[in-house]
Write a protein that holds these residues in place. Sequence first.
Motif, mmCIF file in Angstrom:
data_model
loop_
_atom_site.group_PDB
_atom_site.id
_atom_site.type_symbol
_atom_site.label_atom_id
_atom_site.label_comp_id
_atom_site.label_asym_id
_atom_site.label_seq_id
_atom_site.Cartn_x
_atom_site.Cartn_y
_atom_site.Cartn_z
ATOM 1 N N ASN A 137 18.348 6.752 -19.847
ATOM 2 C CA ASN A 137 19.327 5.676 -19.968
ATOM 3 C C ASN A 137 19.124 4.670 -18.843
ATOM 4 O OD1 ASN A 137 20.505 6.917 -17.669
ATOM 5 N ND2 ASN A 137 21.709 8.275 -19.006
ATOM 6 N N VAL A 138 20.002 3.669 -18.826
ATOM 7 C CA VAL A 138 19.862 2.598 -17.842
ATOM 8 C C VAL A 138 20.098 3.105 -16.424
ATOM 9 C CG1 VAL A 138 20.395 0.721 -19.435
ATOM 10 C CG2 VAL A 138 22.261 1.945 -18.306
ATOM 11 N N GLU A 139 20.920 4.122 -16.263
ATOM 12 C CA GLU A 139 21.147 4.669 -14.927
ATOM 13 C C GLU A 139 19.877 5.328 -14.382
ATOM 14 O OE1 GLU A 139 24.473 7.254 -15.087
ATOM 15 O OE2 GLU A 139 25.943 5.651 -15.468
ATOM 16 N N ASP A 140 19.163 6.051 -15.245
ATOM 17 C CA ASP A 140 17.902 6.661 -14.813
ATOM 18 C C ASP A 140 16.897 5.595 -14.399
ATOM 19 O OD1 ASP A 140 18.985 9.145 -15.426
ATOM 20 O OD2 ASP A 140 18.236 9.077 -17.491
ATOM 21 N N LEU A 141 16.816 4.512 -15.179
ATOM 22 C CA LEU A 141 15.883 3.445 -14.845
ATOM 23 C C LEU A 141 16.278 2.736 -13.559
ATOM 24 C CD1 LEU A 141 14.736 3.860 -17.748
ATOM 25 C CD2 LEU A 141 14.424 1.376 -17.819
ATOM 26 N N PHE A 142 17.565 2.549 -13.331
ATOM 27 C CA PHE A 142 18.019 1.887 -12.107
ATOM 28 C C PHE A 142 17.683 2.727 -10.878
ATOM 29 C CE2 PHE A 142 21.367 1.356 -8.880
ATOM 30 C CZ PHE A 142 21.124 0.034 -8.537
ATOM 31 N N ILE A 143 17.873 4.040 -10.976
ATOM 32 C CA ILE A 143 17.549 4.927 -9.854
ATOM 33 C C ILE A 143 16.042 4.879 -9.565
ATOM 34 C CG2 ILE A 143 17.512 7.324 -9.093
ATOM 35 C CD1 ILE A 143 20.095 7.749 -10.693
ATOM 36 N N ALA A 144 15.220 4.935 -10.631
ATOM 37 C CA ALA A 144 13.771 4.886 -10.443
ATOM 38 C C ALA A 144 13.337 3.539 -9.879
ATOM 39 C CB ALA A 144 13.075 5.155 -11.775
ATOM 40 N N GLN A 145 13.947 2.469 -10.366
ATOM 41 C CA GLN A 145 13.610 1.122 -9.894
ATOM 42 C C GLN A 145 13.958 0.940 -8.424
ATOM 43 O OE1 GLN A 145 15.903 -2.720 -10.922
ATOM 44 N NE2 GLN A 145 14.366 -2.577 -12.529
ATOM 45 N N THR A 146 15.120 1.436 -8.032
ATOM 46 C CA THR A 146 15.546 1.318 -6.640
ATOM 47 C C THR A 146 14.661 2.145 -5.717
ATOM 48 O OG1 THR A 146 17.822 0.989 -7.399
ATOM 49 C CG2 THR A 146 17.502 1.565 -5.087
ATOM 50 N N SER A 147 14.318 3.349 -6.135
ATOM 51 C CA SER A 147 13.485 4.214 -5.294
ATOM 52 C C SER A 147 12.055 3.701 -5.193
ATOM 53 C CB SER A 147 13.476 5.638 -5.863
ATOM 54 O OG SER A 147 14.800 6.154 -5.937
ATOM 55 N N LEU A 148 11.562 3.067 -6.247
ATOM 56 C CA LEU A 148 10.171 2.601 -6.256
ATOM 57 C C LEU A 148 9.938 1.508 -5.226
ATOM 58 C CD1 LEU A 148 7.333 2.550 -7.608
ATOM 59 C CD2 LEU A 148 8.251 0.832 -9.174
ATOM 60 N N LEU A 149 10.829 0.529 -5.133
ATOM 61 C CA LEU A 149 10.630 -0.635 -4.273
ATOM 62 C C LEU A 149 11.538 -0.616 -3.050
ATOM 63 C CD1 LEU A 149 10.329 -3.366 -7.049
ATOM 64 C CD2 LEU A 149 8.482 -2.190 -5.860
ATOM 65 N N ILE A 193 0.834 -1.208 0.000
ATOM 66 C CA ILE A 193 0.000 0.000 0.000
ATOM 67 C C ILE A 193 0.864 1.252 0.000
ATOM 68 C CG2 ILE A 193 -1.738 1.278 1.311
ATOM 69 C CD1 ILE A 193 -2.816 -1.150 -0.100
ATOM 70 N N LEU A 194 1.976 1.233 0.742
ATOM 71 C CA LEU A 194 2.884 2.380 0.752
ATOM 72 C C LEU A 194 3.445 2.642 -0.640
ATOM 73 C CD1 LEU A 194 4.612 4.555 2.100
ATOM 74 C CD2 LEU A 194 6.250 2.767 2.733
ATOM 75 N N VAL A 195 3.837 1.589 -1.360
ATOM 76 C CA VAL A 195 4.337 1.755 -2.723
ATOM 77 C C VAL A 195 3.264 2.376 -3.611
ATOM 78 C CG1 VAL A 195 5.191 0.525 -4.752
ATOM 79 C CG2 VAL A 195 5.986 -0.127 -2.480
ATOM 80 N N CYS A 196 2.010 1.990 -3.397
ATOM 81 C CA CYS A 196 0.918 2.531 -4.206
ATOM 82 C C CYS A 196 0.643 3.999 -3.901
ATOM 83 C CB CYS A 196 -0.352 1.718 -3.983
ATOM 84 S SG CYS A 196 -0.252 -0.012 -4.475
ATOM 85 N N MET A 197 0.966 4.460 -2.690
ATOM 86 C CA MET A 197 0.569 5.802 -2.267
ATOM 87 C C MET A 197 1.684 6.837 -2.360
ATOM 88 S SD MET A 197 -2.020 5.213 0.980
ATOM 89 C CE MET A 197 -0.665 4.758 2.074
ATOM 90 N N ARG A 198 2.917 6.440 -2.612
ATOM 91 C CA ARG A 198 3.985 7.445 -2.630
ATOM 92 C C ARG A 198 4.361 7.798 -4.076
ATOM 93 N NH1 ARG A 198 8.831 3.757 0.028
ATOM 94 N NH2 ARG A 198 9.169 2.318 -1.724
ATOM 95 N N THR A 199 4.666 9.064 -4.269
ATOM 96 C CA THR A 199 5.027 9.575 -5.585
ATOM 97 C C THR A 199 6.345 8.956 -6.046
ATOM 98 O OG1 THR A 199 3.911 11.656 -5.071
ATOM 99 C CG2 THR A 199 5.481 11.666 -6.888
ATOM 100 N N SER A 200 6.409 8.579 -7.317
ATOM 101 C CA SER A 200 7.607 7.916 -7.831
ATOM 102 C C SER A 200 7.606 7.999 -9.345
ATOM 103 C CB SER A 200 7.641 6.450 -7.373
ATOM 104 O OG SER A 200 6.476 5.772 -7.800
#
Length: 929
Positions: A500-512, A447-454
């Motif tokens: 790029n892949v670095e942007d996706l890695f940062i977003a992926q790490t912050s999301l979960l 639920i926290l993942v669903c409610m936080r901006t990312s």
Amino acid sequence: MDANGQLYVQRVLDKKGLPIGQEYDRSMPLKSVQIDVPLENRVTWFTTENVNSGYCEFIPDDGILKVCRVHGPKFEACTLMEVNNNADGDIEVGHRNDFPPILCKMLKNKTDWGGELSIRGLAEFRPGILEWTEAILQDFKEVLFRAEIYGAVAVSRYPYMYSLNVWKAFLELWGPLTNTLHQGNGEMGISLYDLKIIGGLPILGIPYEEFIPPNQDLQREEMYPSTIRELLLIYSQLCSLYDQKCVFWDQWVAHFFRGKIIYGSFGEGNILKPRENLMARKLNLEISTEGKLTAFLAFFLSKFALPSRGSRIRPETFYMASLMARGVKVSIAPAVLGYIYHGLGETVTCPRGPGTSLACFPIHYVVGWMGEYFPCLYRCHNDIEFPASYPHLTRYAGIAANDMGISKARVIFRSDTSMRYRPSAFDEQDGLTFMDDEKLSDDRFEILVCMRTSKLPIRVDNKLWLEPYYPNRFARQFGFDQSVPSDKLSFGIAKRSHCNVEDLFIAQTSLLRRNTSVLFYIPRSTRMGQCTYWYCRWWMGYTASYLGLSVSTVYVNLSKRPLKEKPIYVISNLKEVSTGLQKEVLISEVEARNSPINVKRQSEISRPGKRRKERAGRKNEDTLSSSESSQDINFKRIRYPKSDGSLSTSPERAKATKEVDLDNSNFEATSDLLNPPDDNTVVQELAGSSPCDVNVISPLANDMSSLEGCKKSIFDIFGSEVKNFRHIYIIDEVQEIFDKLQSAKSIEEMLAHHAGMKSVFKVLRSMLDILDFGKTELEWFVDTIDQIFCCVLQISKNASIIEQGTQVRDLIRRHDDCLNSKRIADSNLLDFTRELEDLNAHEFVVKEAEERARVLREQHDSRKFSLNCQIKDAKTSLEKLNKLDEELRQSRISEKKFLEIERIEATCKSQEAEIQKLINSLVPFCNKS
């Protein structure tokens, strides 16, 4: 690995290790990127403050919106971050509309949708998919449940439909900058929680990404499953077989599904057997059991969850499919939601104009979202038609959208009364605050993942995208209150495809990311959020250019045609009968209010938790098999040619037809209405029925189909002998007795008529001796009724005994539960005792560690004291030196005077040298004298 995540290209290796087929791009997972992602400096994800409430009122006559303020005390608003709860917060944030929905551009240029709107990605019927899916659900049920995708796979076999006018009205109000729908009363959005409930897609797990690893890594079983190599080899063989660079969906199905195809199309009736793909059968199906499931899941990802243009299988999906085939949980929902966001944004921002985009994305999930939040758009199946483990998307399987014009669809998307903010909610009885730490459960972290901006990372089909996710802009869907969002919206449309892949890695790490020690709040499941007055005022100022116009004005400006007036019918007769009836009745509105679909939906709106409770009551009771649930939706069965050239349906259909014919023949065989049965027939029929059954039907009802038939039978029995009072009396009494028994719905109703019938029987028995013809039949009729009431009385007496038996069974069940609980408590007590003994055994180690810690603490304190003393001495010495420096600075000679002294010193040295020179010149003189 370059910025796009690619390493190099390689060909597939066969079983001998030799390269075959075409070359494919090879890459690595995002986790191989070595970047340190800093933790976000945040304390909480929610805020509370006392503010004024308001709402946007929709005026149906004009089709426009206006802001209203609720007069009264302020309420404590609980909002998602980041928002502005200050007074006049709308003025502080401003009314910037950097990227409005496509409706603004259409109104400005006065352009309509033009030709047909191109829709790609909607799940449609294809032969073989339904049968293949049912076989997979049956053979790999446990694995799919471990991966939490059983329901998501189950709903993928059904086709889904949409309304073109509804879709146009939806796209007109879609905001690509914020990925939200600009509804009349505020923003709405498709959330991660919606994809879990509607589509059954997991949110947590290994992040979803598509890539093909290098051959040297695929040879290592500890890194990648061997099924990836199997499927890559089969994929290359199919490409060579068809002489093409890719494999299409139907070719993939024809190769892996070798069973019998039963359904040939969607709808009712039968069709001829479709042409089989004999090319795919030329290759032997040589694959492991795990590989079969992996092949299907790759098809599921390529066609249903993340479809792409071209109707082709993507070999990049093999890695994720192989993980799910082993029961590994994969985070699919963020990738699918980002894919939907990107497809919607690409559709409404196409430079060629509205309706010309070639975007492809899973539209069926959006269809399910519309049906859940706007119930008047779609009819739906009942939840009891499907197993409880199926997601809500099954409600709209095979159901066409309600036929409506685009003006009506625009009204629905503007009106607040036509929608539901929380069709599904997380089961939380009381609103509670939690901290994101190691003790937090997976459900609440979800639920926290669903409610936080990312930002949602999408790595699909060798493309890298990022899409913003702003749940704070549609917080009412989570039970929060809505205030003015303060997002900077600096992540523009163009940047989302250039990453790029670095942007996706940062977003992926912050999301979960977990264990962030951030506080968050989960509202109770029944809480309905409100809007602040400042938000309503900001929203109207933000959307005044398109939501401030009436629907009729929008229609006239876009279509350049006047809006047709709805016909109004005057029902004068009803007006004369009822004085309170309105003079004019709009027939369409009456039908809409009184239709069963609308009544059903309104009851659902008033009780939003009813469906959730029904599904919870049926949890773990998947009584319907996959084949049973599929037949609730109409599919056309295939007609196979017989040997004589005629057509027949499948064996299952023929068997069902045969059973129906037998039932009809049995029904027609009961022609005699009042044939006296055997002595024990009636008793056996009643004894075989349940005493608790509320639908008890008299045995006479099985023989007499109607009262007219009963009356005719009575006349046939007694003939012309009964002509006077006896004739009328006997006929009426027998008919009344039959009527009462036939209309009785329960044992209690039969007993209510017993006393009256007994008095009638006394009279009928007195007439038996008078009758010369029909005496036997009437005597049998009276005896039969007596037998019926004997059985009814016996059932009534046994009802209390059966109720006692039910109570005894309940006590036995409760006692069994108590014994089980007792055994569990004893087992827990034994485990706790053993654990305590183990702790006592390790107490010496703990004491030793405490002693070491005490020694370390003493050394630490001693060293700390020594350092403090040294620091104190150093400070004292530094103070003394500072004073001395100040004194020396005051007594220091200026630089000019110092230069004069140096000059005088130099002059003195030169004079001394001159004196010495003169003395030396006197030496010879002195020597002569």
